[in-house]
Design an enzyme around this catalytic site. Structure first.
Site, PDB file in Angstrom:
ATOM      1  N   ASP A  35       0.900  -1.202  -0.111  1.00  0.00           N
ATOM      2  CA  ASP A  35       0.072   0.131  -0.067  1.00  0.00           C
ATOM      3  C   ASP A  35       0.804   1.140  -0.011  1.00  0.00           C
ATOM      4  OD1 ASP A  35      -2.457   1.500  -0.094  1.00  0.00           O
ATOM      5  OD2 ASP A  35      -2.539   1.611   2.207  1.00  0.00           O
ATOM      6  N   PHE A  36       1.956   1.209  -0.716  1.00  0.00           N
ATOM      7  CA  PHE A  36       3.065   2.418  -0.814  1.00  0.00           C
ATOM      8  C   PHE A  36       2.584   3.225  -2.138  1.00  0.00           C
ATOM      9  CE2 PHE A  36       6.984   0.450   1.459  1.00  0.00           C
ATOM     10  CZ  PHE A  36       6.188   0.941   2.455  1.00  0.00           C
TER      11      PHE A  36
END
Length: 790
Positions: free
Chosen positions: A469-470
């Site tokens: 979830d970067f």
């Protein structure tokens, strides 16, 4: 001489028994937890200390003076162990020594009850005095910032930005479409900022009801002429007089969704200043409502308003509204919404959209669309899943579903004719085995598209096959870096959740600061694939993304520090790109960051860029589909990831007291020189005054450095303002040194972006911020507050 054990009065015997029992219980906690920690391969200190403390407590309970001597031995051993682990660093030492030192004071004061020997008694009094002084000195010292990286070089000569008789309006979320969050104003300076007073306060009348996944006030107002424009989390737009705060008009959009209500800003268009890059539709009248406000709503509408009256634009869309669900296929409530500001670029208003994370595959499309600012007609669309799409979808089902989306703010370079899109990843976040080659190509990237056509010109990927979830969470900020020879390099700076900062040539997408593709750990989840390398921005400072070790674990006391050590040793942690697995893994920074949507500010007079961050880890593991029970894609806990073989568990890496498990600071403000690419200074930001263990307010302004969420503001006079802390303050720092020079108490916390303007009527400079509540605080408000010099 009489035996003190036989002559001791009942009160003394009772006290010694109680003191001994407490020490025994502490020792048993150390011994039991320490044994488990040692079994996990951790430090042996707690086992050894636990044994000594148990013996000490038993002896003290029986009235034996040797018990006090053993406690002293345990304390001295703890001092040696602590110094060996962390040296003389303040907060790590406090975690290891403060509670033991307090215990030492109590034990030393009890020595006269344990022995009648004058020498032993004197030693007890002396030890108590020394330890008490140390405890007091530590308590006092805690109120001054620690871990400061001070500016060591003389600040560069100031090269003033161009100013005119009428300073530029604050006409976009980031002050301008470049996103620099800078104002060439110098009325308020480091020398007089401490004279700032509240000039006026307004109330929106709408309290955001949330401490995370619901409604949050994250607004940066716009200022155009004598009007200030504020939008609430629920999509209401209000215009205020900039000098008095008097309400001019209000528009209620009425949008509702189950979660994630935000409006970070509206967008503004001035027909007198706007150039056209696409032709105006035949019959359209650009003279109607030449000053326009565009508000995005959480229920996926784009609304055009007359900036002077607040009335919907009759010639925009349908009665002022463009339905963004058109062409999107099925959109469940809360699965597609607008949270960030639209981008006005030339004659286009451009929108992406937030897509609900982690619920299922095949969620709404991540398409980016551009509409004509006059008519609301769709001009172009960029569908990351289908390069053949140029405007309307080519399929009856709509644009390609489940593609990477653009939920954060975009930027625009009119000279190059490029719009810069920060992309997220295709949902879900922690399983990517179902992603297509197109998903992998465009996710977690900066994509530069042609403003006239929406066609990609270049793109740069910050994470390959993102499993963390970067997303690229922040507005790409555009700045021309002076080269020292009269020329400049057109740069784009991008901060990331990973704690990295990429510096690119915005014309070509090539790195200006060195980037290395480095090997990273590989995972073992069946059906998943892993990128063998990831890009590391080694030419720029990295902030708060070190690989943690057991020695980095922390706690308000040694007891919760021990529990954090156990939790850490029970997880797999291999650095910033630790892949999710079936076992418990630690991701640091976690999915909040690092750096998030607040982006940065840049002072062009020094080429300093100001970055605020948070340091929160995320513990996660994959859950086989058959074992997934409930869950949602909102905040922490189990997320279903329907359509994949796995759900996922997500938990903040916190102690039992609700405090981050790694040592402070948990949030900082940093200055980076874009010419040298070096860190200039860094200071912790935020105190525990309005938060604390178990969510209980400590009421103490101890500047430990707390997670920050929100933007900064830089001014020409050498000030940086920030309000996005967990305590209730608006602060100003000297931008050359990092010294805090002013702070004002807010009625509640803020996630809003401070902004500034000079009134064209009075000539007075104002600083304005909204205060709706810090994210982790239950206290909410509806404040718009303006500050000015007397």
């Amino acid at each position: 001489m009489a035996d003190p054990e036989t002559t001791r009065n009942p009160l003394a015997r009772g006290w010694l028994f109680l003191l001994g029992a407490v020490i025994v219980l502490a020792g048993l906690f150390f011994l039991g937890g320490g044994a488990y920690l040692a079994w996990l391969g951790g430090s042996l200190y707690f086992v050894i200390a636990g044994i000594v403390l148990v013996l000490s407590g038993l002896l003290i309970a029986r009235g034996r003076g040797t018990g006090a001597a053993l406690f002293g031995l345990a304390f001295l051993g703890t001092c040696l162990w602590a110094y060996g682990e962390v040296g003389l660093h303040f907060w790590p030492l406090v975690s290891r020594l403060f509670a033991m030192a307090v215990g030492g004071v109590v034990v030393a004061l009890s020595v006269p009850l344990l022995t009648r020997g004058k020498g032993a008694r004197a030693l007890g009094w002396l030890s108590a005095a020394v330890l008490a002084v140390g405890v007091a000195a530590t308590a006092v010292s805690a109120f001054s910032p620690k871990g400061v990286i001070a500016a060591t070089e003389t600040p560069p000569p100031v090269v003033p930005a161009e100013k005119t008789a009428a300073p530029a309006d604050w006409s976009a979320w980031g002050a301008n479409v470049a996103g620099t969050r800078f104002a060439a104003l110098d009325d308020i300076t480091p020398a007089n900022v401490n004279q700032l007073k509240v000039a006026w306060t307004a109330h929106t009348g709408e309290l955001p009801k949330s401490t995370g996944a619901g409604a949050e006030d994250q607004n940066t107002p716009l200022q155009i002429g004598d009007s200030l424009y504020v939008c609430t989390a629920y999509g209401t737009v209000i215009s205020y007089d900039i000098d008095t705060g008097a309400e001019k008009w209000r528009y209620v959009s009425g949008g509702t969704v189950p979660s994630w209500q935000r409006c970070r800003s509206v967008a503004y268009y001035d027909a007198a200043k706007g150039m056209r890059v696409t032709p105006l539709a035949e019959g359209a009248d650009a003279t109607v409502s030449p000053h326009r406000i565009f508000v995005p709503t959480v229920d996926a509408r784009l609304i055009g308003l007359d900036a002077d009256t607040g009335k919907p634009l009759a010639n925009f869309g349908t009665d002022g509204i463009v339905d963004l669900k058109v062409g999107m296929g099925e959109v469940k409530p809360g699965y597609y919404q607008q949270t960030s500001t639209p981008l006005v670029a030339a004659n286009l208003v451009i929108v992406g959209g937030r897509v609900a994370d982690n619920n299922e595959t095949g969620e709404p499309p991540g398409v980016v669309r551009a509409y004509d600012v006059i008519t609301g007609d769709l001009v172009w669309a960029w569908d990351p899943g289908n390069p053949e799409v140029t405007r309307e979808p080519l399929s009856p089902e709509g644009y390609t579903r489940g593609t990477p989306n653009v939920w954060s703010a975009m930027s625009y370079d009119a000279k190059l004719g490029l719009v810069y899109l920060p992309t997220g990843n295709a949902t879900p976040d922690f399983w990517a085995g179902e992603r297509t080659p197109e998903d992998d190509k465009w996710s977690s990237s900066i994509v530069a598209v042609n403003v006239s056509t929406g066609r990609p010109v270049w793109h740069f990927q910050t994470v390959h096959h993102d499993l963390w979830d970067f997303d690229v969470p922040a507005q790409p900020v555009l700045y021309d870096i002076p080269n020292g020879d009269g020329t400049t390099t057109p740069a784009l700076a991008q901060v990331l959740k990973s704690g990295m900062i990429f510096l690119l040539n915005r014309e070509t997408g090539e790195p200006i600061a060195k980037v290395e593709d480095r090997p990273v750990p590989q995972g073992h989840v069946a059906g998943e694939r892993y990128s063998p390398t990831q890009p590391f921005s080694v030419g720029m400072p990295m902030i708060g993304n070190q690989t943690l070790t057991e020695k980095d674990m922390w706690g308000a006391t040694p007891f919760d520090q021990l529990l954090c050590r156990i939790a850490f040793k029970g997880m797999r942690h291999e650095g910033v790109f630790t892949p999710p697995g079936m076992d418990r893994a630690l991701q640091f920074p976690g999915s909040l960051g690092g750096m998030n949507w607040g982006s940065v500010s840049i002072d062009p007079t020094t080429s300093y860029m100001f970055v605020n961050d948070m340091r929160l880890g995320l513990a996660n593991y994959m859950i086989p589909r058959a074992d997934v029970k409930g869950g949602s894609g909102i905040e922490m806990g189990v997320v279903p990831q329907l359509g994949t073989p796995f759900g996922a568990m997500r938990e903040r890496f916190l102690s039992q007291l609700g405090i981050p498990c790694q040592e402070p600071p948990f949030g900082t403000l940093s200055a980076i020189d874009l010419k040298t690419k070096k860190l200039v200074w860094q200071v912790p930001v935020g105190t525990v005054q309005d938060t604390g263990p178990l969510g209980i307010k400590m009421g103490l302004p101890i500047p430990i450095g707390m997670p920050t969420l929100g933007p900064t503001l830089a001014t020409q006079s050498g000030l940086v303002f920030i309000a996005g802390t967990q305590d209730f303050y608006l602060r100003a720092y000297d931008s050359r040194t990092g010294q805090e020079v002013w702070k004002a108490r807010l009625p509640v916390g803020s996630q809003g972006g401070p902004m500034t303007y000079r009134s064209p009527k009075t000539g007075k400079q104002y600083i304005v911020v909204t205060a709706g509540g810090a994210r982790q605080s239950p206290e909410r408000g509806d404040y718009v507050i303006a500050y000015a010099l007397p």
